[in-house]
Design a protein around this motif. Structure first.
Motif, PDB file in Angstrom:
ATOM      1  N   ALA A   1       0.821  -1.202   0.000  1.00  0.00           N
ATOM      2  CA  ALA A   1       0.000   0.000   0.000  1.00  0.00           C
ATOM      3  C   ALA A   1       0.857   1.255   0.000  1.00  0.00           C
ATOM      4  O   ALA A   1       1.954   1.281   0.569  1.00  0.00           O
ATOM      5  CB  ALA A   1      -0.933  -0.011   1.218  1.00  0.00           C
ATOM      6  N   ALA A   2       0.342   2.292  -0.627  1.00  0.00           N
ATOM      7  CA  ALA A   2       1.044   3.571  -0.649  1.00  0.00           C
ATOM      8  C   ALA A   2       1.227   4.082   0.775  1.00  0.00           C
ATOM      9  O   ALA A   2       0.309   4.053   1.588  1.00  0.00           O
ATOM     10  CB  ALA A   2       0.258   4.582  -1.476  1.00  0.00           C
TER      11      ALA A   2
ATOM     12  N   LEU B   1      10.745  -1.878   1.401  1.00  0.00           N
ATOM     13  CA  LEU B   1      12.172  -1.872   1.115  1.00  0.00           C
ATOM     14  C   LEU B   1      12.402  -2.736  -0.112  1.00  0.00           C
ATOM     15  O   LEU B   1      11.667  -3.695  -0.346  1.00  0.00           O
ATOM     16  CB  LEU B   1      12.975  -2.430   2.293  1.00  0.00           C
ATOM     17  CG  LEU B   1      13.063  -1.584   3.557  1.00  0.00           C
ATOM     18  CD1 LEU B   1      13.667  -2.395   4.702  1.00  0.00           C
ATOM     19  CD2 LEU B   1      13.881  -0.316   3.322  1.00  0.00           C
ATOM     20  N   GLY B   2      13.435  -2.400  -0.875  1.00  0.00           N
ATOM     21  CA  GLY B   2      13.769  -3.247  -2.010  1.00  0.00           C
ATOM     22  C   GLY B   2      14.009  -2.461  -3.274  1.00  0.00           C
ATOM     23  O   GLY B   2      14.138  -1.229  -3.254  1.00  0.00           O
ATOM     24  N   PRO B   3      14.069  -3.141  -4.415  1.00  0.00           N
ATOM     25  CA  PRO B   3      14.329  -2.492  -5.700  1.00  0.00           C
ATOM     26  C   PRO B   3      13.291  -1.420  -5.998  1.00  0.00           C
ATOM     27  O   PRO B   3      12.087  -1.637  -5.838  1.00  0.00           O
ATOM     28  CB  PRO B   3      14.236  -3.640  -6.705  1.00  0.00           C
ATOM     29  CG  PRO B   3      14.499  -4.860  -5.904  1.00  0.00           C
ATOM     30  CD  PRO B   3      13.923  -4.594  -4.551  1.00  0.00           C
ATOM     31  N   GLY B   4      13.768  -0.255  -6.422  1.00  0.00           N
ATOM     32  CA  GLY B   4      12.868   0.819  -6.822  1.00  0.00           C
ATOM     33  C   GLY B   4      12.290   1.631  -5.684  1.00  0.00           C
ATOM     34  O   GLY B   4      11.571   2.610  -5.922  1.00  0.00           O
ATOM     35  N   VAL B   5      12.575   1.264  -4.432  1.00  0.00           N
ATOM     36  CA  VAL B   5      12.046   2.009  -3.288  1.00  0.00           C
ATOM     37  C   VAL B   5      12.994   3.168  -2.970  1.00  0.00           C
ATOM     38  O   VAL B   5      14.191   2.969  -2.785  1.00  0.00           O
ATOM     39  CB  VAL B   5      11.891   1.104  -2.051  1.00  0.00           C
ATOM     40  CG1 VAL B   5      11.430   1.912  -0.835  1.00  0.00           C
ATOM     41  CG2 VAL B   5      10.906  -0.016  -2.337  1.00  0.00           C
TER      42      VAL B   5
ATOM     43  N   GLY C   1       7.634   5.130   5.513  1.00  0.00           N
ATOM     44  CA  GLY C   1       6.891   3.903   5.784  1.00  0.00           C
ATOM     45  C   GLY C   1       7.339   3.244   7.077  1.00  0.00           C
ATOM     46  O   GLY C   1       6.522   2.705   7.833  1.00  0.00           O
ATOM     47  N   PHE C   2       8.652   3.303   7.345  1.00  0.00           N
ATOM     48  CA  PHE C   2       9.171   2.694   8.571  1.00  0.00           C
ATOM     49  C   PHE C   2       8.701   3.475   9.798  1.00  0.00           C
ATOM     50  O   PHE C   2       8.333   2.877  10.827  1.00  0.00           O
ATOM     51  CB  PHE C   2      10.696   2.656   8.513  1.00  0.00           C
ATOM     52  CG  PHE C   2      11.329   1.876   9.630  1.00  0.00           C
ATOM     53  CD1 PHE C   2      11.017   0.537   9.838  1.00  0.00           C
ATOM     54  CD2 PHE C   2      12.250   2.472  10.481  1.00  0.00           C
ATOM     55  CE1 PHE C   2      11.602  -0.191  10.867  1.00  0.00           C
ATOM     56  CE2 PHE C   2      12.844   1.761  11.510  1.00  0.00           C
ATOM     57  CZ  PHE C   2      12.511   0.424  11.710  1.00  0.00           C
ATOM     58  N   ALA C   3       8.684   4.792   9.705  1.00  0.00           N
ATOM     59  CA  ALA C   3       8.203   5.612  10.817  1.00  0.00           C
ATOM     60  C   ALA C   3       6.742   5.307  11.119  1.00  0.00           C
ATOM     61  O   ALA C   3       6.330   5.225  12.286  1.00  0.00           O
ATOM     62  CB  ALA C   3       8.383   7.094  10.495  1.00  0.00           C
ATOM     63  N   THR C   4       5.949   5.099  10.085  1.00  0.00           N
ATOM     64  CA  THR C   4       4.542   4.751  10.274  1.00  0.00           C
ATOM     65  C   THR C   4       4.402   3.388  10.941  1.00  0.00           C
ATOM     66  O   THR C   4       3.572   3.196  11.836  1.00  0.00           O
ATOM     67  CB  THR C   4       3.810   4.752   8.924  1.00  0.00           C
ATOM     68  OG1 THR C   4       3.884   6.061   8.344  1.00  0.00           O
ATOM     69  CG2 THR C   4       2.345   4.350   9.086  1.00  0.00           C
TER      70      THR C   4
END
Length: 398
Positions: A295-296, A301-305, A313-316
């Motif tokens: 989800a947006a 994490l990963g390719p293209g991120v 996203g991690f803070a959320t």
């Protein structure tokens, strides 16, 4: 007149001798080639290897048409061959191969045309479809072929059918026990596709980096304590807490100088921990794993991120009520790691990141980013581009 006739007579023997010598040298070279050829053929001969399941695999020549199981990351072939997609006669979708099109499509657009022979588990693979692709080798993961390493007694029917059809099958492992099996697995693949030198070059780099971590931990005085670690696998799942038991990421945590709390209760390589257990154990370090997509605004994490998306996203993720109660979160000892590191020899980068998180003073100069950059430059057919770890302050800063 005598002088004139003497000149050609004096030149003729020299020219004849030169032509005679050249003919003799040519004949000698031909005779030597004939003598050496049988020895060369004998040296080339069939390729024989023993895979990590103890099975002998024999090929008449290096494999050029490979079918890849879902749990064998194409990254392994990408470390060995400049165009790994050209080797694929088919593959199973899903598993660790789910991320490969995103990484390789720009450089190798033919990846979109690779025949699909199944999805996910080995049980889904159509043996008839595999045979129709006329492969000279099928590469399967031990995770798929022998169900958590249960042995030959658990051999799936599809594997027996492929062997009965005369198709060579090699078993490798980059997941169940990667620190034990990666070197043997990559070495076997290198031999089977005629890229032994490339395999040895990467493995020398791999061993050098992992050994450096082991030696630094061993030499530290006083000996460092092992921080307890909660590895929260697929952290975006609504239910908590999927984690790692013996094997898989547990080995990375141990090598990096930590203790995985999952091994205290889980008996298999993966499993579910109760939230109550995690809260009561209150580990020193929290590590969430994530993948691209989703989800947006969610943890990815990963390719293209991008680094920004990873950080936001991690803070959320850390605001979840079930996680916010952990001291590791409130004390800013929480980190994120790309989940697919566990399926590829590139996991040495994950080990370096973990070592830096668990023992920041001891590994202050360790640079996982530089390690990944060197792998991209020296070994991978297509560079791994994106954001693969995140800390409490900023993405990509282990």
């Amino acid at each position: 007149m005598q002088a004139d006739t003497a000149r050609p007579a004096s030149r003729w023997p020299g020219a004849f001798l030169r032509r005679l010598m050249a003919a003799m040298l040519t004949l000698a070279a031909l005779m030597l080639a004939c003598a050496v050829a049988p020895a060369q053929e004998a040296t080339q001969g069939p390729i024989r290897v023993t895979d990590i399941a103890g099975r002998e695999v024999v090929l008449p020549r290096p494999a050029q048409r490979i079918v890849l199981g879902a749990w064998v990351s194409l990254d392994a072939l990408s470390l060995l061959h400049p165009d790994p997609v050209s080797l694929l006669a088919g593959w199973a979708e899903g598993g660790s191969n789910g991320i490969q099109p995103a990484i390789l499509r720009d450089k190798f657009p033919a990846i979109g045309k690779v025949p699909v022979i199944g999805r996910g588990t080995l049980d889904s693979i159509s043996v008839e479809t595999v045979v129709a692709q006329r492969p000279d080798l099928v590469v399967l993961s031990q995770f798929d072929a022998f169900r958590y390493g249960a042995g030959a007694a658990a051999k799936p029917p599809a594997l027996a059918q492929l062997e009965a059809a005369g198709i060579p099958v090699v078993i490798v492992d980059f997941f169940l026990d990667p620190l034990r099996n990666t070197e043997a697995s990559l070495r076997v693949l290198g031999r089977l596709i005629g890229r032994e030198a490339q395999a040895e070059a990467f493995l020398a780099f791999y061993r050098e980096h992992l050994t450096a971590i082991e030696r630094r931990l061993a030499a530290a005085k006083p000996a460092p304590t092992r921080p307890s670690v909660f590895l929260h696998a697929f952290a975006t799942r609504p239910e908590c807490c999927f984690s790692a038991g013996p094997g898989t990421i547990d080995g990375f945590i141990r090598l990096a100088g930590g203790h995985n709390i999952g091994v205290e209760t889980l008996t298999g390589p993966v499993g579910q921990l109760s939230l109550e257990y995690v809260l009561a154990r209150n580990p020193d370090i929290y590590v969430a794993t994530g993948v691209s997509g989703g989800a947006a605004g969610g943890f990815a994490l990963g390719p293209g991120v991008s680094p920004q998306r990873a950080a936001e996203g991690f803070a959320t993720l850390l605001k979840r009520t079930d996680l916010a109660a952990l001291d590791a979160v409130s004390k800013r000892r929480a980190f994120g790691l790309w989940h697919l590191f566990v399926h590829t020899p590139l996991h040495l980068v994950a080990v370096e990141a973990l070592a830096k998180w668990l023992h920041p003073e001891l590994f202050e100069t360790l640079d996982p980013r530089a390690t990944l950059d060197e792998i991209n430059a020296r070994f991978l057919a297509a560079p791994l581009s994106g954001t693969f770890w995140v800390g409490p302050n900023a993405a990509g800063q282990p």
